[in-house]
Structure formats: structure tokens, C-alpha cells
Motif scaffolding. Structure first.
Motif, PDB file in Angstrom:
ATOM      1  N   VAL A 194      17.775 -48.039  50.259  1.00  0.00           N
ATOM      2  CA  VAL A 194      17.080 -47.346  51.351  1.00  0.00           C
ATOM      3  C   VAL A 194      17.947 -47.350  52.603  1.00  0.00           C
ATOM      4  O   VAL A 194      18.066 -46.332  53.289  1.00  0.00           O
ATOM      5  N   ASN A 195      18.573 -48.472  52.890  1.00  0.00           N
ATOM      6  CA  ASN A 195      19.437 -48.539  54.072  1.00  0.00           C
ATOM      7  C   ASN A 195      20.620 -47.582  53.968  1.00  0.00           C
ATOM      8  O   ASN A 195      21.058 -47.018  54.967  1.00  0.00           O
ATOM      9  N   GLN A 196      21.133 -47.373  52.744  1.00  0.00           N
ATOM     10  CA  GLN A 196      22.257 -46.466  52.542  1.00  0.00           C
ATOM     11  C   GLN A 196      21.878 -45.008  52.808  1.00  0.00           C
ATOM     12  O   GLN A 196      22.700 -44.230  53.268  1.00  0.00           O
ATOM     13  N   VAL A 197      20.641 -44.644  52.487  1.00  0.00           N
ATOM     14  CA  VAL A 197      20.236 -43.232  52.593  1.00  0.00           C
ATOM     15  C   VAL A 197      19.270 -42.970  53.754  1.00  0.00           C
ATOM     16  O   VAL A 197      18.835 -41.831  53.943  1.00  0.00           O
ATOM     17  N   PRO A 235       5.406 -36.915  48.401  1.00  0.00           N
ATOM     18  CA  PRO A 235       6.165 -36.673  47.173  1.00  0.00           C
ATOM     19  C   PRO A 235       7.666 -36.475  47.424  1.00  0.00           C
ATOM     20  O   PRO A 235       8.491 -36.924  46.635  1.00  0.00           O
ATOM     21  N   PHE A 236       7.997 -35.833  48.535  1.00  0.00           N
ATOM     22  CA  PHE A 236       9.406 -35.601  48.851  1.00  0.00           C
ATOM     23  C   PHE A 236      10.150 -36.929  49.014  1.00  0.00           C
ATOM     24  O   PHE A 236      11.188 -37.161  48.387  1.00  0.00           O
ATOM     25  N   VAL A 237       9.611 -37.816  49.843  1.00  0.00           N
ATOM     26  CA  VAL A 237      10.296 -39.080  50.147  1.00  0.00           C
ATOM     27  C   VAL A 237      10.339 -40.009  48.937  1.00  0.00           C
ATOM     28  O   VAL A 237      11.391 -40.549  48.601  1.00  0.00           O
ATOM     29  N   VAL A 238       9.208 -40.185  48.260  1.00  0.00           N
ATOM     30  CA  VAL A 238       9.176 -41.098  47.122  1.00  0.00           C
ATOM     31  C   VAL A 238      10.090 -40.586  46.006  1.00  0.00           C
ATOM     32  O   VAL A 238      10.847 -41.362  45.415  1.00  0.00           O
ATOM     33  N   SER A 239      10.062 -39.294  45.721  1.00  0.00           N
ATOM     34  CA  SER A 239      10.943 -38.734  44.693  1.00  0.00           C
ATOM     35  C   SER A 239      12.411 -38.917  45.068  1.00  0.00           C
ATOM     36  O   SER A 239      13.237 -39.294  44.229  1.00  0.00           O
ATOM     37  N   PHE A 240      12.733 -38.658  46.321  1.00  0.00           N
ATOM     38  CA  PHE A 240      14.101 -38.820  46.810  1.00  0.00           C
ATOM     39  C   PHE A 240      14.574 -40.261  46.587  1.00  0.00           C
ATOM     40  O   PHE A 240      15.651 -40.495  46.027  1.00  0.00           O
ATOM     41  N   LEU A 241      13.766 -41.233  47.007  1.00  0.00           N
ATOM     42  CA  LEU A 241      14.158 -42.636  46.882  1.00  0.00           C
ATOM     43  C   LEU A 241      14.205 -43.091  45.426  1.00  0.00           C
ATOM     44  O   LEU A 241      15.103 -43.836  45.038  1.00  0.00           O
ATOM     45  N   MET A 242      13.244 -42.634  44.609  1.00  0.00           N
ATOM     46  CA  MET A 242      13.251 -43.030  43.201  1.00  0.00           C
ATOM     47  C   MET A 242      14.485 -42.492  42.484  1.00  0.00           C
ATOM     48  O   MET A 242      15.063 -43.185  41.650  1.00  0.00           O
ATOM     49  N   GLN A 243      14.913 -41.294  42.819  1.00  0.00           N
ATOM     50  CA  GLN A 243      16.119 -40.745  42.200  1.00  0.00           C
ATOM     51  C   GLN A 243      17.342 -41.570  42.580  1.00  0.00           C
ATOM     52  O   GLN A 243      18.204 -41.830  41.749  1.00  0.00           O
ATOM     53  N   LYS A 244      17.414 -41.984  43.841  1.00  0.00           N
ATOM     54  CA  LYS A 244      18.537 -42.820  44.281  1.00  0.00           C
ATOM     55  C   LYS A 244      18.504 -44.164  43.576  1.00  0.00           C
ATOM     56  O   LYS A 244      19.529 -44.673  43.117  1.00  0.00           O
ATOM     57  N   PHE A 245      17.323 -44.760  43.498  1.00  0.00           N
ATOM     58  CA  PHE A 245      17.160 -46.062  42.855  1.00  0.00           C
ATOM     59  C   PHE A 245      17.492 -45.955  41.361  1.00  0.00           C
ATOM     60  O   PHE A 245      18.222 -46.774  40.823  1.00  0.00           O
ATOM     61  N   ALA A 246      16.975 -44.923  40.700  1.00  0.00           N
ATOM     62  CA  ALA A 246      17.232 -44.726  39.276  1.00  0.00           C
ATOM     63  C   ALA A 246      18.724 -44.532  39.006  1.00  0.00           C
ATOM     64  O   ALA A 246      19.263 -45.081  38.050  1.00  0.00           O
ATOM     65  N   MET A 248      17.749 -55.012  46.229  1.00  0.00           N
ATOM     66  CA  MET A 248      18.459 -53.796  45.887  1.00  0.00           C
ATOM     67  C   MET A 248      17.766 -52.570  46.488  1.00  0.00           C
ATOM     68  O   MET A 248      18.429 -51.645  46.927  1.00  0.00           O
ATOM     69  N   ILE A 249      16.449 -52.583  46.475  1.00  0.00           N
ATOM     70  CA  ILE A 249      15.720 -51.453  47.053  1.00  0.00           C
ATOM     71  C   ILE A 249      16.068 -51.330  48.527  1.00  0.00           C
ATOM     72  O   ILE A 249      16.330 -50.237  49.020  1.00  0.00           O
ATOM     73  N   ASP A 250      16.089 -52.475  49.229  1.00  0.00           N
ATOM     74  CA  ASP A 250      16.444 -52.453  50.652  1.00  0.00           C
ATOM     75  C   ASP A 250      17.834 -51.867  50.854  1.00  0.00           C
ATOM     76  O   ASP A 250      18.046 -51.053  51.752  1.00  0.00           O
ATOM     77  N   LYS A 251      18.758 -52.271  50.016  1.00  0.00           N
ATOM     78  CA  LYS A 251      20.146 -51.800  50.131  1.00  0.00           C
ATOM     79  C   LYS A 251      20.227 -50.281  49.956  1.00  0.00           C
ATOM     80  O   LYS A 251      20.866 -49.582  50.748  1.00  0.00           O
ATOM     81  N   VAL A 264      10.159 -43.777  56.481  1.00  0.00           N
ATOM     82  CA  VAL A 264      11.092 -44.260  55.461  1.00  0.00           C
ATOM     83  C   VAL A 264      10.835 -45.747  55.192  1.00  0.00           C
ATOM     84  O   VAL A 264      10.837 -46.186  54.035  1.00  0.00           O
ATOM     85  N   ASP A 265      10.575 -46.513  56.243  1.00  0.00           N
ATOM     86  CA  ASP A 265      10.254 -47.932  56.059  1.00  0.00           C
ATOM     87  C   ASP A 265       8.975 -48.106  55.239  1.00  0.00           C
ATOM     88  O   ASP A 265       8.904 -48.970  54.363  1.00  0.00           O
ATOM     89  N   LEU A 266       7.966 -47.291  55.524  1.00  0.00           N
ATOM     90  CA  LEU A 266       6.717 -47.355  54.752  1.00  0.00           C
ATOM     91  C   LEU A 266       6.963 -46.984  53.292  1.00  0.00           C
ATOM     92  O   LEU A 266       6.375 -47.585  52.386  1.00  0.00           O
ATOM     93  N   ALA A 267       7.815 -46.009  53.064  1.00  0.00           N
ATOM     94  CA  ALA A 267       8.130 -45.607  51.687  1.00  0.00           C
ATOM     95  C   ALA A 267       8.809 -46.756  50.942  1.00  0.00           C
ATOM     96  O   ALA A 267       8.485 -47.019  49.780  1.00  0.00           O
ATOM     97  N   LYS A 268       9.719 -47.432  51.610  1.00  0.00           N
ATOM     98  CA  LYS A 268      10.398 -48.582  50.994  1.00  0.00           C
ATOM     99  C   LYS A 268       9.372 -49.634  50.600  1.00  0.00           C
ATOM    100  O   LYS A 268       9.410 -50.169  49.483  1.00  0.00           O
ATOM    101  N   ASP A 269       8.435 -49.925  51.498  1.00  0.00           N
ATOM    102  CA  ASP A 269       7.403 -50.922  51.202  1.00  0.00           C
ATOM    103  C   ASP A 269       6.543 -50.490  50.018  1.00  0.00           C
ATOM    104  O   ASP A 269       6.241 -51.298  49.136  1.00  0.00           O
TER     105      ASP A 269
END
Length: 147
Positions: A6-9, A98-109, A1-4, A32-37
Motif C-alpha cells: 500500500v505504501n508503494q502505490v 470496488p475501484f480501490v479494493v480491486s486495485f490493491l488486491m491486484q497489486k497484492f496478488a 507486506m500489505i502495508d509495504k 487508501v488507509d481505510l482500504a488497507k485496514d
């Protein structure tokens, strides 16, 4: 799901990294790939350690992303990876992280909350043998009760 997610955004996030932080396209994409990992590994570690309360608080929006120790740990690891693996200067990495991780966590949440997932669902989403590690870890902590 995380991959999905991240790929969407990824396109949007890569574009923002280029415009806000002047990263070239290659570094923006790799960051972005490193953030996903980092996100995946951070959530897996917390699940294996049994911190479902922290994960659920984060994913259900009960705690702000920046106030969550799980996220702060992921950001710290990610900033280190940005400097060591991509050669991004420390000062810039401390802004990008902080920008990237927060962005991705909000999308994931948003996705997890929208789907109404339980703790077991989240364990399944993290994949990579997390369910086996979690149940083994709980069994070990409970003196082999589940063996």
C-alpha cells in the motif's frame, strides 16, 4: 507486506482517486488507509476461518477479483467505512470501493504470486497473531487433536 505494498502505490492511488472521483487530497489519502485496514482485516478473517482455498484462488489469479466473495465482503465493509468515517456520499463510495479494493488486491496478488508464497507464508504475512488463531481454530475443529 500489505502495508509495504500500500505504501508503494499510495501516491498513485491517491492521485487516481483525486482525478477520477474528485476526492480532495485528505479524503483520498484517508480512503487508501481505510482500504488497507479493510483488506488486512478481511484476509485475516478468512485465514482464521480456514478459507485458504478462497484466499489462494484470489492471490493466484484463479478467480477474478470481482467474482470472489472474500473481496466482495471487503468492498462492502469498505464502502460502509467510506460513508460513515469519511462522509463520502453513498453513490460515490459505491464507485470508489470496488475501484480501490480491486486495485490493491491486484497489486497484492502480483506480489504474492511473484514471490511464490505458500499458505503458511501468507499466514505469516498477515501477522497479528493470525498463525496462533488459525492453528487454535483448526485444533478446535479437529477435536483437540493438536493439543
Amino acid at each position: 507486506m500489505i502495508d509495504k505494498i500500500v505504501n508503494q502505490v499510495k501516491g498513485q492511488l491517491t492521485g487516481e482517486l483525486q482525478s477520477k472521483f474528485n476526492l480532495d487530497a485528505g479524503k483520498a489519502n484517508r480512503s487508501v488507509d481505510l482500504a488497507k485496514d479493510n483488506l488486512t482485516e478481511g484476509l485475516k478473517k478468512e485465514a482464521v476461518d480456514g478459507d485458504f482455498g478462497g484466499i489462494m484462488d484470489l492471490l493466484q489469479g484463479k478467480k477474478a477479483v470481482g467474482d470472489n466473495p472474500v473481496v466482495n465482503s471487503m468492498i462492502s465493509n469498505y464502502v460502509g467505512d467510506l460513508t460513515s468515517k469519511l462522509g463520502i456520499p453513498d453513490q460515490m463510495a459505491k464507485q470508489v470501493g470496488p475501484f480501490v479494493v480491486s486495485f490493491l488486491m491486484q497489486k497484492f496478488a502480483g506480489q504474492v504470486t511473484g514471490d511464490g508464497l505458500s499458505k503458511l507464508d501468507i499466514i505469516g504475512l498477515l501477522g497479528g497473531g493470525v498463525k496462533d488463531k488459525v492453528t487454535k481454530g483448526l485444533g478446535d475443529k479437529l477435536g483437540g487433536l493438536f493439543k
